[in-house]
Enzyme design. Structure first.
Site, PDB file in Angstrom:
ATOM      1  N   LYS A 269      -0.637 -19.344  22.966  1.00  0.00           N
ATOM      2  CA  LYS A 269      -1.248 -19.327  21.631  1.00  0.00           C
ATOM      3  C   LYS A 269      -0.223 -19.667  20.554  1.00  0.00           C
ATOM      4  CE  LYS A 269      -4.603 -15.869  23.117  1.00  0.00           C
ATOM      5  NZ  LYS A 269      -4.764 -14.433  23.386  1.00  0.00           N
TER       6      LYS A 269
ATOM      7  N   GLU B 117     -10.918 -23.377  18.387  1.00  0.00           N
ATOM      8  CA  GLU B 117     -10.646 -22.183  17.572  1.00  0.00           C
ATOM      9  C   GLU B 117     -10.463 -20.930  18.424  1.00  0.00           C
ATOM     10  OE1 GLU B 117     -10.500 -21.784  13.902  1.00  0.00           O
ATOM     11  OE2 GLU B 117      -9.494 -20.136  14.938  1.00  0.00           O
TER      12      GLU B 117
ATOM     13  N   LYS C 230      -6.614 -21.758  26.169  1.00  0.00           N
ATOM     14  CA  LYS C 230      -5.266 -21.942  25.594  1.00  0.00           C
ATOM     15  C   LYS C 230      -4.239 -22.355  26.624  1.00  0.00           C
ATOM     16  CE  LYS C 230      -6.517 -17.737  26.554  1.00  0.00           C
ATOM     17  NZ  LYS C 230      -6.973 -16.467  26.125  1.00  0.00           N
TER      18      LYS C 230
ATOM     19  N   GLY D 114     -12.639 -10.668  23.893  1.00  0.00           N
ATOM     20  CA  GLY D 114     -13.943 -10.053  24.142  1.00  0.00           C
ATOM     21  C   GLY D 114     -15.083 -11.042  23.988  1.00  0.00           C
TER      22      GLY D 114
ATOM     23  N   GLU E  33      -7.205 -12.000  31.079  1.00  0.00           N
ATOM     24  CA  GLU E  33      -7.391 -13.287  31.750  1.00  0.00           C
ATOM     25  C   GLU E  33      -7.759 -13.033  33.212  1.00  0.00           C
ATOM     26  OE1 GLU E  33      -7.134 -16.355  30.094  1.00  0.00           O
ATOM     27  OE2 GLU E  33      -7.165 -14.886  28.501  1.00  0.00           O
TER      28      GLU E  33
ATOM     29  N   THR F 234     -17.479 -14.149  30.799  1.00  0.00           N
ATOM     30  CA  THR F 234     -17.464 -13.261  29.627  1.00  0.00           C
ATOM     31  C   THR F 234     -17.725 -14.040  28.345  1.00  0.00           C
ATOM     32  OG1 THR F 234     -15.840 -11.869  30.754  1.00  0.00           O
ATOM     33  CG2 THR F 234     -16.023 -11.592  28.371  1.00  0.00           C
ATOM     34  N   VAL F 235     -16.884 -15.050  28.094  1.00  0.00           N
ATOM     35  CA  VAL F 235     -17.009 -15.781  26.819  1.00  0.00           C
ATOM     36  C   VAL F 235     -18.284 -16.631  26.827  1.00  0.00           C
ATOM     37  CG1 VAL F 235     -15.894 -17.378  25.228  1.00  0.00           C
ATOM     38  CG2 VAL F 235     -14.498 -15.810  26.571  1.00  0.00           C
TER      39      VAL F 235
ATOM     40  N   VAL G 273      -6.947 -19.369  20.175  1.00  0.00           N
ATOM     41  CA  VAL G 273      -5.883 -18.562  19.561  1.00  0.00           C
ATOM     42  C   VAL G 273      -6.511 -17.411  18.760  1.00  0.00           C
ATOM     43  CG1 VAL G 273      -3.859 -18.563  18.047  1.00  0.00           C
ATOM     44  CG2 VAL G 273      -4.438 -20.625  19.331  1.00  0.00           C
TER      45      VAL G 273
ATOM     46  N   GLY H 222      -8.754 -15.077  19.506  1.00  0.00           N
ATOM     47  CA  GLY H 222     -10.152 -14.695  19.746  1.00  0.00           C
ATOM     48  C   GLY H 222     -11.072 -14.999  18.583  1.00  0.00           C
TER      49      GLY H 222
HETATM   50  P1  NDP Z   1     -14.511 -15.512  33.125  1.00  0.00           P
HETATM   51  O1  NDP Z   1     -13.755 -15.497  34.399  1.00  0.00           O
HETATM   52  O2  NDP Z   1     -15.248 -14.298  32.707  1.00  0.00           O
HETATM   53  O3  NDP Z   1     -15.567 -16.712  33.130  1.00  0.00           O
HETATM   54  C1  NDP Z   1     -15.325 -17.962  33.699  1.00  0.00           C
HETATM   55  C2  NDP Z   1     -16.598 -18.397  34.417  1.00  0.00           C
HETATM   56  O4  NDP Z   1     -16.413 -19.737  34.870  1.00  0.00           O
HETATM   57  C3  NDP Z   1     -16.892 -17.531  35.646  1.00  0.00           C
HETATM   58  O5  NDP Z   1     -18.278 -17.329  35.791  1.00  0.00           O
HETATM   59  C4  NDP Z   1     -16.309 -18.386  36.751  1.00  0.00           C
HETATM   60  O6  NDP Z   1     -16.866 -18.119  38.018  1.00  0.00           O
HETATM   61  C5  NDP Z   1     -16.682 -19.774  36.270  1.00  0.00           C
HETATM   62  N1  NDP Z   1     -15.865 -20.807  36.898  1.00  0.00           N
HETATM   63  C6  NDP Z   1     -14.528 -20.789  37.081  1.00  0.00           C
HETATM   64  N2  NDP Z   1     -14.136 -21.926  37.689  1.00  0.00           N
HETATM   65  C7  NDP Z   1     -15.252 -22.655  37.896  1.00  0.00           C
HETATM   66  C8  NDP Z   1     -15.493 -23.912  38.489  1.00  0.00           C
HETATM   67  N3  NDP Z   1     -14.501 -24.618  39.020  1.00  0.00           N
HETATM   68  N4  NDP Z   1     -16.765 -24.379  38.528  1.00  0.00           N
HETATM   69  C9  NDP Z   1     -17.778 -23.653  38.007  1.00  0.00           C
HETATM   70  N5  NDP Z   1     -17.613 -22.432  37.437  1.00  0.00           N
HETATM   71  C10 NDP Z   1     -16.363 -21.952  37.383  1.00  0.00           C
HETATM   72  O7  NDP Z   1     -13.489 -15.945  31.994  1.00  0.00           O
HETATM   73  P2  NDP Z   1     -13.595 -15.698  30.434  1.00  0.00           P
HETATM   74  O8  NDP Z   1     -14.960 -15.948  29.967  1.00  0.00           O
HETATM   75  O9  NDP Z   1     -12.927 -14.426  30.088  1.00  0.00           O
HETATM   76  O10 NDP Z   1     -12.617 -16.852  29.893  1.00  0.00           O
HETATM   77  C11 NDP Z   1     -13.042 -18.194  29.856  1.00  0.00           C
HETATM   78  C12 NDP Z   1     -12.009 -18.995  29.069  1.00  0.00           C
HETATM   79  O11 NDP Z   1     -11.919 -18.462  27.739  1.00  0.00           O
HETATM   80  C13 NDP Z   1     -10.587 -18.931  29.630  1.00  0.00           C
HETATM   81  O12 NDP Z   1      -9.952 -20.169  29.400  1.00  0.00           O
HETATM   82  C14 NDP Z   1      -9.924 -17.834  28.806  1.00  0.00           C
HETATM   83  O13 NDP Z   1      -8.538 -17.989  28.723  1.00  0.00           O
HETATM   84  C15 NDP Z   1     -10.563 -18.084  27.468  1.00  0.00           C
HETATM   85  N6  NDP Z   1     -10.618 -16.940  26.561  1.00  0.00           N
HETATM   86  C16 NDP Z   1     -11.068 -15.727  26.997  1.00  0.00           C
HETATM   87  C17 NDP Z   1     -11.185 -14.683  26.118  1.00  0.00           C
HETATM   88  C18 NDP Z   1     -11.697 -13.351  26.526  1.00  0.00           C
HETATM   89  O14 NDP Z   1     -11.712 -12.436  25.682  1.00  0.00           O
HETATM   90  N7  NDP Z   1     -12.145 -13.154  27.757  1.00  0.00           N
HETATM   91  C19 NDP Z   1     -10.803 -14.841  24.690  1.00  0.00           C
HETATM   92  C20 NDP Z   1     -10.323 -16.165  24.347  1.00  0.00           C
HETATM   93  C21 NDP Z   1     -10.243 -17.159  25.261  1.00  0.00           C
HETATM   94  P3  NDP Z   1     -16.153 -16.990  38.936  1.00  0.00           P
HETATM   95  O15 NDP Z   1     -16.421 -15.676  38.261  1.00  0.00           O
HETATM   96  O16 NDP Z   1     -16.856 -17.150  40.242  1.00  0.00           O
HETATM   97  O17 NDP Z   1     -14.687 -17.316  38.974  1.00  0.00           O
HETATM   98  N1  HSE Z   2      -6.648 -12.422  27.540  1.00  0.00           N
HETATM   99  C1  HSE Z   2      -6.654 -12.764  26.177  1.00  0.00           C
HETATM  100  C2  HSE Z   2      -6.221 -11.581  25.349  1.00  0.00           C
HETATM  101  C3  HSE Z   2      -8.018 -13.198  25.745  1.00  0.00           C
HETATM  102  O1  HSE Z   2      -6.248 -10.456  25.883  1.00  0.00           O
HETATM  103  O2  HSE Z   2      -5.849 -11.748  24.200  1.00  0.00           O
HETATM  104  C4  HSE Z   2      -8.037 -13.730  24.332  1.00  0.00           C
HETATM  105  O3  HSE Z   2      -7.348 -14.920  24.231  1.00  0.00           O
END
Ligand code: NDP
Ligand code: HSE
Length: 435
Positions: free
Chosen positions: A205, A129, A105, A302, A190, A13-14, A132, A134
């Site tokens: 956070k 950044e 985080k 998001g 998450e 997602t991110v 904490v 988003g």
């Molecule tokens: P996602 O699960 O959407 O994305 C993570 C990606 O990394 C997936 O494609 C996943 O593959 C891949 N991945 C996981 N482990 C491995 C690995 N060992 N080797 C290679 N690829 C890997 O997570 P998000 O994007 O939502 O979140 C990412 C980070 O950002 C997290 O730390 C989260 O806490 C943080 N975050 C998220 C926010 C949000 O709004 N979503 C906001 C703020 C922070 P697979 O799908 O196969 O597991």
């Molecule tokens: N899962 C977290 C939330 C993502 O819903 O706030 C942003 O850090």
């Protein structure tokens, strides 16, 4: 012209948001930085799945070392999530001389102190950044904009998923499970959503933000954490009738040299500014001794808002690379040797108002027994409502207290639950009437 090479690890997602911001805003970013940022490689364990943005096939790899070993990549962006694996990847990236940006985080709350030391020893920075609140530039605001202040308090909503769930339950009458499902579909939750609903994500956070605000190392173990999974929609409804709205709040305060850090469901008056923070929005109130009160508000989760925060960090680091000023700003805002643990104020000393719901027998004298025990423990009652009237049956009895000390509330509840006219356990929700 010097190009800044970046490699993305974790294309979820991110990660997708970061790719979009870097590609769609490339021109404006270059105008601001004075150098182009080139996304060179993207690593993920699945490079076949369709993503929000298309990239050239040769940019994709399943081998993270293709990024860590590439001398043309200056900045590694960790967006996989998890703790142990990304900890190793970041340590390796730093060892190979890369700068790092992460939104993780959970990792930083557990191992940030060690990773920041490692980065400093290598003369490299870690941008975080997005970890904490988003898309809200909270870290930058505290670390830079408020650098001249002694900060007394951070108070607010730091988890988009929990706020989304509570909003949907309150405003649309959705069940907890359905609201969580929506938050997951929207990319807010998450990978393990218990982190969101049990309050741990907010605690991660708060631990990071408190370190930066109060000049302590990150102290996750000292955060008191309660989540929203046990919340009954009945309490949301009763609280509404009494003029309150339920939020999952993060509260950190320095009270006479002792630090209070707590995360728990909290009732706030409906006219409180945080009551209007809906959906996945976050809002944080900060009190500084020079600036006074400020409030930051924006999307807390998001794809695009979080992508915005990650790209902001990439640009900050790129500026330092271009100007030859790495590590200009200490990771935790204070010089590392000046970070000091502050004595923690235990929950038993917290003083606030409480919402109590008892399941009590509808019988003469029951109310006076309960209020007598509360009075004995210096707890005075501000409001009482009884729901239903069923002589000899169990009915909900709701009480709002005036400000009381938590240790007294606990002692009183132990005694009240010992009465044969009261069923235990029943909810206790703290109330914050002020900022
Ligand atoms: P996602 O699960 O959407 O994305 C993570 C990606 O990394 C997936 O494609 C996943 O593959 C891949 N991945 C996981 N482990 C491995 C690995 N060992 N080797 C290679 N690829 C890997 O997570 P998000 O994007 O939502 O979140 C990412 C980070 O950002 C997290 O730390 C989260 O806490 C943080 N975050 C998220 C926010 C949000 O709004 N979503 C906001 C703020 C922070 P697979 O799908 O196969 O597991
Ligand atoms: N899962 C977290 C939330 C993502 O819903 O706030 C942003 O850090």
């Amino acid at each position: 012209m010097r190009k800044i090479g970046v490699g993305l690890i974790g294309w979820g997602t991110v990660g997708s948001g970061v790719v979009r911001v870097l590609l769609e805003n490339a021109e404006i970013i270059e105008s601001r930085l004075g150098a182009p940022i080139e996304l060179k490689r993207i690593a993920d364990r699945d490079i076949e799945r369709r993503r929000a943005v298309k990239v050239p096939r040769e940019m994709l790899t399943t081998n993270i070392d293709d990024i860590l070993d590439d001398p043309e990549i200056d900045i590694a962006i960790e967006l996989m999530g998890g703790i142990d694996f990304p900890r190793g990847v970041i340590a390796k990236a730093l060892a190979k001389g890369k700068y790092v940006v992460t939104a993780n985080k959970a990792l930083l709350a557990h191992h940030g102190n060690e990773l920041f030391d490692l980065a400093r020893n290598k003369g490299r920075a870690i941008g975080f950044e997005a970890s904490v609140a988003g898309g809200i530039p909270l870290i930058k605001s505290i670390r830079e904009g408020l650098a001249g202040n002694r900060i007394n308090k951070i108070f607010g909503i730091l988890n988009g998923t929990a706020n989304y769930i509570l909003t949907r339950m309150t405003d649309s009458g959705l069940s907890f499970g359905d609201a969580l499902k929506e938050a997951q579909e929207l990319g807010y939750a998450e990978a393990d959503p218990t982190l969101d609903i049990e309050g741990m994500d907010t605690a991660h956070k708060l631990a990071i933000a408190s370190a930066i605000a109060f000049g302590t190392p990150i102290q996750l173990d000292e955060v008191h954490v309660e989540g929203i999974s046990g919340i009954d929609s009945l309490d949301i409804q009763y609280a509404e009738e009494l003029g309150y709205q339920l939020k999952l709040l993060a509260i950190a305060r320095n009270i006479e040299g002792r630090l209070e850090m707590r995360v728990h469901p909290t009732l706030i008056p409906k006219n409180h500014v945080l009551a209007s923070v809906k959906g996945a929005y976050n809002a944080v109130h900060i009190e500084g001794n020079a600036v006074g009160d400020i409030m930051l508000y924006g999307m807390g989760a998001g794809m695009m808002p979080t992508g915005s925060a990650v790209v902001g960090d990439i640009i900050d680091i790129a500026r330092d690379i271009v100007c030859g000023t790495p590590c200009r700003i200490p990771a935790l805002a204070f010089q590392p040797e000046r970070l000091e643990k502050i004595e923690i104020r235990p929950m038993s000393d917290v003083s606030t108002c409480y919402y109590l719901r008892f399941q009590a027998l509808d019988r003469p004298g029951v109310l006076s027994k309960i209020s007598g025990i509360l009075g004995k423990h210096q707890i005075s009652i501000a409001a009482v409502i009884q729901k239903g009237r069923h002589e000899q049956e169990w009915v909900p009895l709701i009480m709002i207290t005036h400000e009381a000390v938590e240790s007294n509330i606990r002692k009183a509840l132990d005694e009240i639950y010992g009465l044969d006219v009261v069923l235990a356990p029943t909810p206790l929700i703290r109330i914050e009437n002020h900022n």
